[in-house]
Write a protein that holds these residues in place. Structure first.
Motif, PDB file in Angstrom:
ATOM      1  N   SER A 194      -6.836   0.549  -7.394  1.00 37.94           N
ATOM      2  CA  SER A 194      -6.252  -0.554  -8.134  1.00 37.94           C
ATOM      3  C   SER A 194      -7.345  -1.291  -8.892  1.00 37.94           C
TER       4      SER A 194
ATOM      5  N   TYR B 218       1.168   6.595  -1.517  1.00 38.61           N
ATOM      6  CA  TYR B 218       0.173   5.648  -1.043  1.00 38.61           C
ATOM      7  C   TYR B 218      -0.728   5.228  -2.190  1.00 38.61           C
ATOM      8  N   ARG B 219      -1.015   3.924  -2.270  1.00 39.63           N
ATOM      9  CA  ARG B 219      -1.892   3.416  -3.325  1.00 39.63           C
ATOM     10  C   ARG B 219      -3.321   3.852  -3.031  1.00 39.63           C
ATOM     11  N   THR B 220      -3.937   4.554  -3.965  1.00 39.77           N
ATOM     12  CA  THR B 220      -5.289   5.069  -3.765  1.00 39.77           C
ATOM     13  C   THR B 220      -6.339   4.276  -4.519  1.00 39.77           C
TER      14      THR B 220
ATOM     15  N   LYS C 287      -0.013   3.863 -12.776  1.00 40.59           N
ATOM     16  CA  LYS C 287       0.998   2.907 -13.185  1.00 40.59           C
ATOM     17  C   LYS C 287       0.299   1.642 -13.692  1.00 40.59           C
TER      18      LYS C 287
ATOM     19  N   THR D  58      -2.644   0.776 -11.118  1.00 48.52           N
ATOM     20  CA  THR D  58      -2.696   1.332  -9.773  1.00 48.52           C
ATOM     21  C   THR D  58      -2.529   2.841  -9.843  1.00 48.52           C
ATOM     22  N   LYS D  59      -3.150   3.515  -8.917  1.00 48.05           N
ATOM     23  CA  LYS D  59      -2.994   4.961  -8.795  1.00 48.05           C
ATOM     24  C   LYS D  59      -2.303   5.234  -7.466  1.00 48.05           C
ATOM     25  N   TRP D  60      -1.333   6.148  -7.501  1.00 47.16           N
ATOM     26  CA  TRP D  60      -0.510   6.473  -6.341  1.00 47.16           C
ATOM     27  C   TRP D  60      -0.574   7.966  -6.066  1.00 47.16           C
TER      28      TRP D  60
ATOM     29  N   LEU E 160       0.821  -1.213   0.000  1.00 54.09           N
ATOM     30  CA  LEU E 160       0.000   0.000   0.000  1.00 54.09           C
ATOM     31  C   LEU E 160       0.852   1.259   0.000  1.00 54.09           C
ATOM     32  N   GLU E 161       2.189   1.098   0.170  1.00 54.49           N
ATOM     33  CA  GLU E 161       3.120   2.225   0.177  1.00 54.49           C
ATOM     34  C   GLU E 161       4.293   1.922  -0.737  1.00 54.49           C
TER      35      GLU E 161
ATOM     36  N   THR F  76       4.558   4.188 -16.205  1.00 51.61           N
ATOM     37  CA  THR F  76       3.976   5.177 -15.303  1.00 51.61           C
ATOM     38  C   THR F  76       3.703   6.476 -16.033  1.00 51.61           C
TER      39      THR F  76
END
Length: 54
Positions: A23, A19-21, A45, A32-34, A3-4, A50
């Motif tokens: 998926s 932090y993963r916001t 990503k 995934t969005k960070w 998650l990080e 990315t």
């Protein structure tokens, strides 16, 4: 997946914890969005690709 993660934040100019916001799974792989924990800069990503600036 964690998650990080640590990435170079283009807005802060230093390495920051992201932090993963979000998926989801696509036909291309996992998307995934960070988001930066300091300034809320965000990027997406998919696999090894990315939207971070080069």
């Amino acid at each position: 997946m964690s998650l990080e993660a640590t990435y170079q934040c283009p807005h802060c100019g230093t390495e920051q914890t992201f932090y993963r916001t979000a998926s989801t799974t696509l036909h291309l792989g996992e998307k995934t969005k960070w988001a930066c924990g300091e300034c809320d800069y965000a990027f997406a990503k998919i696999g090894d690709i990315t939207t971070l600036p080069a």
